[in-house]
Design an enzyme around this catalytic site. Structure first.
Site, PDB file in Angstrom:
ATOM      1  N   ARG A 184      -0.938  -9.290  13.208  1.00  0.00           N
ATOM      2  CA  ARG A 184      -1.477  -8.216  12.356  1.00  0.00           C
ATOM      3  C   ARG A 184      -2.369  -8.793  11.258  1.00  0.00           C
ATOM      4  O   ARG A 184      -3.380  -8.198  10.900  1.00  0.00           O
ATOM      5  CB  ARG A 184      -0.341  -7.411  11.720  1.00  0.00           C
ATOM      6  CG  ARG A 184       0.367  -6.513  12.721  1.00  0.00           C
ATOM      7  CD  ARG A 184       1.613  -5.907  12.145  1.00  0.00           C
ATOM      8  NE  ARG A 184       1.337  -4.897  11.142  1.00  0.00           N
ATOM      9  CZ  ARG A 184       2.225  -4.452  10.257  1.00  0.00           C
ATOM     10  NH1 ARG A 184       3.439  -4.964  10.230  1.00  0.00           N
ATOM     11  NH2 ARG A 184       1.911  -3.521   9.405  1.00  0.00           N
TER      12      ARG A 184
ATOM     13  N   ARG B 113      -9.602   1.292   8.797  1.00  0.00           N
ATOM     14  CA  ARG B 113      -9.206  -0.084   9.087  1.00  0.00           C
ATOM     15  C   ARG B 113     -10.302  -0.832   9.839  1.00  0.00           C
ATOM     16  O   ARG B 113     -10.137  -2.019  10.137  1.00  0.00           O
ATOM     17  CB  ARG B 113      -7.944  -0.079   9.955  1.00  0.00           C
ATOM     18  CG  ARG B 113      -6.648  -0.362   9.186  1.00  0.00           C
ATOM     19  CD  ARG B 113      -5.511  -0.273  10.177  1.00  0.00           C
ATOM     20  NE  ARG B 113      -4.312  -0.961   9.792  1.00  0.00           N
ATOM     21  CZ  ARG B 113      -3.272  -0.373   9.211  1.00  0.00           C
ATOM     22  NH1 ARG B 113      -3.312   0.889   8.879  1.00  0.00           N
ATOM     23  NH2 ARG B 113      -2.182  -1.083   8.951  1.00  0.00           N
TER      24      ARG B 113
ATOM     25  N   LYS C 140       0.827  -1.223   0.000  1.00  0.00           N
ATOM     26  CA  LYS C 140       0.000   0.000   0.000  1.00  0.00           C
ATOM     27  C   LYS C 140       0.857   1.267   0.000  1.00  0.00           C
ATOM     28  O   LYS C 140       0.590   2.188  -0.761  1.00  0.00           O
ATOM     29  CB  LYS C 140      -0.926   0.047   1.229  1.00  0.00           C
ATOM     30  CG  LYS C 140      -2.015  -1.005   1.224  1.00  0.00           C
ATOM     31  CD  LYS C 140      -3.035  -0.747   2.324  1.00  0.00           C
ATOM     32  CE  LYS C 140      -2.473  -0.779   3.733  1.00  0.00           C
ATOM     33  NZ  LYS C 140      -1.961  -2.098   4.169  1.00  0.00           N
TER      34      LYS C 140
ATOM     35  N   ARG D  86      11.093  -2.975  11.005  1.00  0.00           N
ATOM     36  CA  ARG D  86      10.098  -2.303  11.844  1.00  0.00           C
ATOM     37  C   ARG D  86       9.690  -3.249  12.969  1.00  0.00           C
ATOM     38  O   ARG D  86       9.519  -4.442  12.738  1.00  0.00           O
ATOM     39  CB  ARG D  86       8.859  -1.986  10.990  1.00  0.00           C
ATOM     40  CG  ARG D  86       8.726  -0.534  10.603  1.00  0.00           C
ATOM     41  CD  ARG D  86       7.670  -0.330   9.549  1.00  0.00           C
ATOM     42  NE  ARG D  86       6.339  -0.789   9.936  1.00  0.00           N
ATOM     43  CZ  ARG D  86       5.248  -0.581   9.194  1.00  0.00           C
ATOM     44  NH1 ARG D  86       5.323   0.081   8.066  1.00  0.00           N
ATOM     45  NH2 ARG D  86       4.076  -1.018   9.576  1.00  0.00           N
TER      46      ARG D  86
ATOM     47  N   ARG E 179      11.129  -6.974   4.269  1.00  0.00           N
ATOM     48  CA  ARG E 179      10.999  -5.520   4.371  1.00  0.00           C
ATOM     49  C   ARG E 179      11.990  -4.927   5.381  1.00  0.00           C
ATOM     50  O   ARG E 179      12.093  -5.387   6.514  1.00  0.00           O
ATOM     51  CB  ARG E 179       9.566  -5.136   4.771  1.00  0.00           C
ATOM     52  CG  ARG E 179       9.387  -3.631   4.908  1.00  0.00           C
ATOM     53  CD  ARG E 179       7.977  -3.169   4.685  1.00  0.00           C
ATOM     54  NE  ARG E 179       7.070  -3.515   5.772  1.00  0.00           N
ATOM     55  CZ  ARG E 179       5.787  -3.178   5.774  1.00  0.00           C
ATOM     56  NH1 ARG E 179       5.268  -2.513   4.752  1.00  0.00           N
ATOM     57  NH2 ARG E 179       5.014  -3.527   6.779  1.00  0.00           N
TER      58      ARG E 179
HETATM   59  P1  AMP Z   1       0.772   0.831   8.738  1.00  0.00           P
HETATM   60  O1  AMP Z   1       2.023   1.612   8.547  1.00  0.00           O
HETATM   61  O2  AMP Z   1      -0.381   1.348   7.914  1.00  0.00           O
HETATM   62  O3  AMP Z   1       0.966  -0.665   8.571  1.00  0.00           O
HETATM   63  O4  AMP Z   1       0.318   1.049  10.262  1.00  0.00           O
HETATM   64  C1  AMP Z   1       1.138   0.635  11.337  1.00  0.00           C
HETATM   65  C2  AMP Z   1       0.285   0.459  12.578  1.00  0.00           C
HETATM   66  O5  AMP Z   1      -0.322   1.707  12.943  1.00  0.00           O
HETATM   67  C3  AMP Z   1      -0.886  -0.505  12.444  1.00  0.00           C
HETATM   68  O6  AMP Z   1      -0.498  -1.867  12.609  1.00  0.00           O
HETATM   69  C4  AMP Z   1      -1.790  -0.028  13.573  1.00  0.00           C
HETATM   70  O7  AMP Z   1      -1.310  -0.442  14.828  1.00  0.00           O
HETATM   71  C5  AMP Z   1      -1.613   1.494  13.494  1.00  0.00           C
HETATM   72  N1  AMP Z   1      -2.618   2.088  12.580  1.00  0.00           N
HETATM   73  C6  AMP Z   1      -2.374   2.678  11.370  1.00  0.00           C
HETATM   74  N2  AMP Z   1      -3.527   3.091  10.805  1.00  0.00           N
HETATM   75  C7  AMP Z   1      -4.523   2.747  11.668  1.00  0.00           C
HETATM   76  C8  AMP Z   1      -5.936   2.863  11.649  1.00  0.00           C
HETATM   77  N3  AMP Z   1      -6.585   3.413  10.603  1.00  0.00           N
HETATM   78  N4  AMP Z   1      -6.633   2.386  12.704  1.00  0.00           N
HETATM   79  C9  AMP Z   1      -6.015   1.850  13.767  1.00  0.00           C
HETATM   80  N5  AMP Z   1      -4.686   1.675  13.852  1.00  0.00           N
HETATM   81  C10 AMP Z   1      -3.926   2.114  12.817  1.00  0.00           C
END
Ligand code: AMP
Length: 218
Positions: free
Chosen positions: A165, A88, A13, A154, A122
């Protein structure tokens, strides 16, 4: 254009979002990046979010919704935006539609085996945030091509967290596919190809969705 990018962790994404945002001059809004910035600045929100993110849990809806609502009211979103990592959950999507219209939700579909493989590869640059896909068997450490900093995994890409996740995605985020399909907003793209190949498929789907009905028929 107001777009949402949907897909499991590791679907690409972030990479695709950057390409789409550039192509259509949209503001790229990544809730994950916004949260990581809060963590880096050690704000109260960041400290609360870090514990949840490191466990692979979602940050509470009310925090994220407030953040996004505020962000899309900023000037650079007037010509459109691309939401990467939001919504999400169903409540996030329901709330979003009360304060913004959405033109399309693009789902990048990738099988679980490929996701796990990608997440094991990654690495991110802690300094400039560039993301890389590396071959972990080839070397034990890697450096950023742009700034030379040693790349890191990460915390939430560690294998035990990835499995959690994916479970959280299946339970809380995947229902959004049906949510947007029912509203006639869903576009699905196969995300298992090359970065450029997937981007081309997304661009083709978006132009088809934008074309007037006569163009689409003839
Ligand atoms: P990402 O970089 O999009 O994979 O986001 C990393 C982490 O941030 C996710 O695993 C969640 O813990 C948190 N996070 C990001 N976006 C959201 C969202 N829309 N709702 C809840 N938690 C989020």
């Amino acid at each position: 254009m107001k777009l949402i990018l949907l897909g499991p962790p590791g679907a690409g994404k972030g990479t695709q979002a950057a390409k789409i945002a550039e192509r259509y001059s949209l503001a790229h809004i990544s809730t994950g990046d916004m949260l990581r910035a809060e963590i880096a600045s050690e704000t109260p929100l960041g400290l609360r979010a870090k514990a949840l993110i490191d466990e692979g849990e979602l940050v509470p809806d009310e925090i994220i919704i407030g953040m996004v609502r505020n962000r899309i009211s900023q000037d650079d979103c007037v010509n459109g935006f691309l939401l990467d990592g939001f919504p999400r959950t169903i409540p996030q999507a329901e709330q979003l539609l009360t304060f913004s219209e959405i033109d399309r939700a693009v789902l990048i579909s990738v099988p679980d085996e490929l996701i796990i493989d990608r997440m094991q590869k990654r690495r991110v640059c802690p300094s400039c945030k560039r993301t890389y896909s590396v071959d972990p068997d080839a070397a034990s450490s890697f450096s950023c091509e742009d700034c030379g900093t040693e790349l890191i995994i990460r915390d939430d890409d560690k294998p035990e967290t990835v499995a959690h996740r994916l479970a959280v995605y299946a339970e809380q985020t995947f229902p959004l596919v049906e949510f947007f399909r029912e509203r006639g907003l869903l576009t699905e793209v196969d995300g298992s190809g090359s970065v450029d190949g997937v981007a081309e498929s997304i661009f083709a789907e978006l132009s088809a969705a934008e074309a007037p009905v006569e163009d689409a028929l003839f």
